[in-house]
Design a protein around this motif. Structure first.
Motif, PDB file in Angstrom:
ATOM      1  N   MET A   1       0.843  -1.230   0.000  1.00  0.00           N
ATOM      2  CA  MET A   1       0.000   0.000   0.000  1.00  0.00           C
ATOM      3  C   MET A   1       0.864   1.261   0.000  1.00  0.00           C
ATOM      4  O   MET A   1       2.074   1.195   0.192  1.00  0.00           O
ATOM      5  N   GLY A   2       0.249   2.390  -0.234  1.00  0.00           N
ATOM      6  CA  GLY A   2       1.005   3.644  -0.234  1.00  0.00           C
ATOM      7  C   GLY A   2       1.051   4.281   1.147  1.00  0.00           C
ATOM      8  O   GLY A   2       1.037   3.586   2.149  1.00  0.00           O
ATOM      9  N   ILE A   3       1.092   5.585   1.172  1.00  0.00           N
ATOM     10  CA  ILE A   3       1.131   6.310   2.443  1.00  0.00           C
ATOM     11  C   ILE A   3      -0.215   6.209   3.141  1.00  0.00           C
ATOM     12  O   ILE A   3      -0.297   6.082   4.357  1.00  0.00           O
ATOM     13  N   PHE A   4      -1.288   6.241   2.332  1.00  0.00           N
ATOM     14  CA  PHE A   4      -2.634   6.119   2.871  1.00  0.00           C
ATOM     15  C   PHE A   4      -3.162   4.712   2.599  1.00  0.00           C
ATOM     16  O   PHE A   4      -2.719   4.058   1.653  1.00  0.00           O
ATOM     17  N   SER A   5      -4.131   4.266   3.403  1.00  0.00           N
ATOM     18  CA  SER A   5      -4.753   2.973   3.143  1.00  0.00           C
ATOM     19  C   SER A   5      -5.587   3.075   1.867  1.00  0.00           C
ATOM     20  O   SER A   5      -5.944   4.171   1.427  1.00  0.00           O
ATOM     21  N   LYS A   6      -5.877   1.931   1.269  1.00  0.00           N
ATOM     22  CA  LYS A   6      -6.671   1.894   0.051  1.00  0.00           C
ATOM     23  C   LYS A   6      -8.040   2.527   0.312  1.00  0.00           C
ATOM     24  O   LYS A   6      -8.560   3.285  -0.514  1.00  0.00           O
ATOM     25  N   THR A   7      -8.607   2.212   1.455  1.00  0.00           N
ATOM     26  CA  THR A   7      -9.884   2.790   1.861  1.00  0.00           C
ATOM     27  C   THR A   7      -9.819   4.319   1.857  1.00  0.00           C
ATOM     28  O   THR A   7     -10.723   4.997   1.378  1.00  0.00           O
ATOM     29  N   CYS A   8      -8.718   4.846   2.360  1.00  0.00           N
ATOM     30  CA  CYS A   8      -8.547   6.298   2.428  1.00  0.00           C
ATOM     31  C   CYS A   8      -8.381   6.894   1.030  1.00  0.00           C
ATOM     32  O   CYS A   8      -8.892   7.979   0.750  1.00  0.00           O
ATOM     33  N   GLU A   9      -7.700   6.171   0.148  1.00  0.00           N
ATOM     34  CA  GLU A   9      -7.557   6.630  -1.231  1.00  0.00           C
ATOM     35  C   GLU A   9      -8.921   6.719  -1.908  1.00  0.00           C
ATOM     36  O   GLU A   9      -9.243   7.732  -2.549  1.00  0.00           O
ATOM     37  N   TYR A  10      -9.735   5.671  -1.750  1.00  0.00           N
ATOM     38  CA  TYR A  10     -11.099   5.699  -2.289  1.00  0.00           C
ATOM     39  C   TYR A  10     -11.861   6.893  -1.702  1.00  0.00           C
ATOM     40  O   TYR A  10     -12.575   7.600  -2.414  1.00  0.00           O
ATOM     41  N   ALA A  11     -11.736   7.081  -0.391  1.00  0.00           N
ATOM     42  CA  ALA A  11     -12.464   8.155   0.293  1.00  0.00           C
ATOM     43  C   ALA A  11     -12.106   9.521  -0.290  1.00  0.00           C
ATOM     44  O   ALA A  11     -12.984  10.318  -0.615  1.00  0.00           O
ATOM     45  N   MET A  12     -10.835   9.774  -0.461  1.00  0.00           N
ATOM     46  CA  MET A  12     -10.404  11.081  -0.983  1.00  0.00           C
ATOM     47  C   MET A  12     -10.926  11.298  -2.390  1.00  0.00           C
ATOM     48  O   MET A  12     -11.481  12.355  -2.707  1.00  0.00           O
TER      49      MET A  12
END
Lengths: 151, 151
Positions: free
Chosen positions: A1-12
DNA sequence: CTAATAAAAGATGAAAAGCTCTTTTATTTA
DNA sequence: TAAATAAAAGAGCTTTTCATCTTTTATTAG
């Protein structure tokens, strides 16, 4: 994963999409959001329900319902999304995962890492949720996994 | 989790510990490393086996065996550990998880995020594995989860 | 007030990350 | 060469993350 979780990427990406679509009024449904950011619909629904409960987006049920944002949300920082999903570890956590790492009790990379953390914090706190609408309208910024997907 | 996976955090702390203990010769056993960085022994063993296979540390079986590093490894960058464990996504990945995000096809936070990525890359590529031995010897840097744990 | 709409909630499942325990292999030294 | 040592390898478990499908609740338009 990157700096943010996948869930957070979707959220943004979803919040950017909703902000872009509803800044001038109206609502946008989950199907359209999922299609617009190229994400799994049912999973995204869960994420948006949570963001709605936390006040990061707004929602309305029934016909003409959907997700939307108001002026207050458009002016909220990106950090609100990240904190709601991933928590505040990214702003305060040690690079080596040490709970008691601090100025007085630093891990080896403490000072260098603090600079990075601060830069991340700066990006997330000074960037506003509504700050990308122009780029998105002009098509010079993108929210999908691939370019030129249909719709 | 933070910027790095938990596995990667253990890996960095363990390699620092091994570098610190064996820079002047000798080996250090898995039990001592696990105790020294306050981590689960068997799980750490897996991580160190992998790092050893990838040449980020060295190992020897049997009595007087253990893990150690040579001059070449002491001068390798922190990035070698991170890449071996977490891959190179952290150096190249998009902040919103978009596979095709690029200069020509940027996500909304592309440019700001690139600056952060570059700073992380700079930290990881210019910092050497053996670069903390002085601080560790002097006790002004710490690798345990809590301060003043026994041993 | 009923039918349609759309989010909310609930239940469940798959995959990855994190962790433990046991057995095997290689090395050393006595 | 036998016993002790220590990493390597194998098997399996737990938790978290990511994801899907179904049912319920609220709203609105006709």
């Amino acid at each position: 994963m990157g700096i943010f979780s996948k869930t957070c990427e979707y959220a943004m990406r979803a919040v950017f999409f909703i902000a872009h679509k509803t800044a001038g009024g109206g609502r946008v449904g989950i199907k359209e959001v999922a299609l617009g950011i190229d994400s799994p619909e049912h999973f995204l629904a869960k994420i948006l329900q949570d963001l709605s409960r936390r006040g990061v987006i707004q929602s309305a049920k029934g016909p003409n319902g959907g997700f939307y944002v108001d002026e207050v949300i458009l002016n909220m920082p990106l950090a609100s999304i990240v904190e709601a999903v991933d928590g505040s570890d990214i702003f305060t956590g040690c690079g080596l995962g040490l709970e008691y790492c601090s100025e007085e009790n630093p891990c080896p990379i403490h000072h260098e890492f603090k600079a990075i953390r601060n830069q991340i914090q700066d990006l997330l706190k000074t960037t506003k949720i509504g700050g990308f609408n122009k780029e998105l309208n002009m098509g010079i910024a993108v929210l999908k996994k691939q370019k030129n997907l249909p719709q």
